[in-house]
Design an enzyme around this catalytic site. Structure first.
Site, mmCIF file in Angstrom:
data_model
loop_
_atom_site.group_PDB
_atom_site.id
_atom_site.type_symbol
_atom_site.label_atom_id
_atom_site.label_comp_id
_atom_site.label_asym_id
_atom_site.label_seq_id
_atom_site.Cartn_x
_atom_site.Cartn_y
_atom_site.Cartn_z
ATOM 1 N N ASP A 1 0.878 -1.163 0.000
ATOM 2 C CA ASP A 1 0.000 0.000 0.000
ATOM 3 C C ASP A 1 0.915 1.212 0.000
ATOM 4 O O ASP A 1 1.946 1.215 0.673
ATOM 5 C CB ASP A 1 -0.920 0.003 1.223
ATOM 6 C CG ASP A 1 -2.065 0.978 1.021
ATOM 7 O OD1 ASP A 1 -2.674 0.972 -0.071
ATOM 8 O OD2 ASP A 1 -2.362 1.758 1.935
ATOM 9 N N HIS B 1 10.378 4.799 -2.568
ATOM 10 C CA HIS B 1 9.724 4.197 -1.409
ATOM 11 C C HIS B 1 9.452 2.709 -1.661
ATOM 12 O O HIS B 1 9.713 1.870 -0.819
ATOM 13 C CB HIS B 1 8.427 4.960 -1.121
ATOM 14 C CG HIS B 1 7.560 5.204 -2.322
ATOM 15 N ND1 HIS B 1 8.062 5.625 -3.531
ATOM 16 C CD2 HIS B 1 6.228 5.044 -2.525
ATOM 17 C CE1 HIS B 1 7.076 5.738 -4.394
ATOM 18 N NE2 HIS B 1 5.949 5.386 -3.813
HETATM 19 P P1 IMP Z 1 -2.066 1.892 -4.132
HETATM 20 O O1 IMP Z 1 -1.931 1.309 -5.496
HETATM 21 O O2 IMP Z 1 -3.310 1.544 -3.419
HETATM 22 O O3 IMP Z 1 -0.844 1.664 -3.304
HETATM 23 O O4 IMP Z 1 -2.238 3.466 -4.372
HETATM 24 C C1 IMP Z 1 -1.175 4.273 -4.376
HETATM 25 C C2 IMP Z 1 -1.526 5.684 -4.851
HETATM 26 O O5 IMP Z 1 -0.558 6.532 -4.249
HETATM 27 C C3 IMP Z 1 -1.358 5.817 -6.339
HETATM 28 O O6 IMP Z 1 -2.572 5.676 -7.006
HETATM 29 C C4 IMP Z 1 -0.781 7.229 -6.465
HETATM 30 O O7 IMP Z 1 -1.815 8.159 -6.380
HETATM 31 C C5 IMP Z 1 0.051 7.377 -5.203
HETATM 32 N N1 IMP Z 1 1.444 6.908 -5.412
HETATM 33 C C6 IMP Z 1 2.040 5.819 -4.833
HETATM 34 N N2 IMP Z 1 3.307 5.675 -5.256
HETATM 35 C C7 IMP Z 1 3.508 6.673 -6.139
HETATM 36 C C8 IMP Z 1 4.645 7.026 -6.946
HETATM 37 O O8 IMP Z 1 5.698 6.389 -6.960
HETATM 38 N N3 IMP Z 1 4.466 8.109 -7.723
HETATM 39 C C9 IMP Z 1 3.324 8.837 -7.765
HETATM 40 N N4 IMP Z 1 2.245 8.538 -7.063
HETATM 41 C C10 IMP Z 1 2.336 7.452 -6.227
#
Ligand code: IMP
Length: 195
Positions: free
Chosen positions: A68, A178
């Site tokens: 996440d 990250h």
């Molecule tokens: P997940 O896929 O539920 O972890 O959602 C992560 C959300 O955080 C993504 O849809 C982006 O909006 C933001 N995010 C996470 N990592 C990145 C990154 O490396 N670059 C830009 N946005 C990120």
């Protein structure tokens, strides 16, 4: 060793994950033929990653990994945080990014601090749950810059690079991101658990 299931349907993420976890056999939900809708209703990155990994336990006997991630802006009380993907609903990222820049109007220097956070959770067959966290620190740019990456990348300026994370190559981003840090830390934890 049995294959490791990674709880993502995102092919871009999967490519990155396979590159970083090189040497381990990792497969995606799609490759495993698993279709399941998981509600991410946690309030922390750790909770959401754990929810995703544990929700798949009935479908997979081996190790399950889930992630996440999101953007924390300190001046906005760490918003959008775990709601990064859902911030402003389906609005395109040009609009989401513009909104964050506008909400920081008049805020200068270090007060614009922000970070990308990624938590990886591992559910082990014996019931153990492991988590690792990686971050990359930046400040919110006054204007978006760069067209690489995705999401909030154009507004996260990393002082040590002198650029936003949308202006660096995919390889450079993997090395410092990250997600890269959290995945490499998980790789080490798994290596000691599986030894
Ligand atoms: P997940 O896929 O539920 O972890 O959602 C992560 C959300 O955080 C993504 O849809 C982006 O909006 C933001 N995010 C996470 N990592 C990145 C990154 O490396 N670059 C830009 N946005 C990120």
């Amino acid at each position: 060793m049995e294959k490791i299931l990674f709880a993502t349907g995102n092919e871009g993420k999967m490519r990155e994950i396979k590159m970083i976890l090189d040497g381990l056999e990792v497969i995606s939900l799609k490759e495993a033929g698993i279709e399941v809708d998981i509600e991410e209703n946690g309030t922390t990155f750790e909770e959401n990653a754990a929810i995703k990994a544990q929700a798949l336990r009935p479908y997979w006997d081996g190790i399950i990994l889930a992630d996440d991630s999101g953007l924390e802006v300190d001046y906005l009380n760490k918003e959008p945080g775990v709601y990064s993907a859902r911030y402003m609903g389906d609005a395109p990222y040009e609009i989401k990014n513009r909104s964050i820049i506008e909400r920081l109007e008049g805020v200068e220097g270090a007060d614009r601090s922000a970070r990308f956070v990624c938590v990886i959770a591992a559910s082990l067959p014996d019931g153990q749950l492991l988590t690792t966290r990686g971050t990359i620190e930046g400040i919110i740019a006054k204007e978006p810059a760069g067209c690489g990456g995705f999401g909030y990348d154009p507004i996260v300026y990393v002082p040590e690079l002198g650029m936003t994370t949308a202006e660096i190559s995919a390889e450079q981003k993997n090395a410092i991101s990250h997600r890269g840090k959290a995945l490499r830390a998980m790789r080490e934890k798994l290596a000691s658990v599986l030894a």
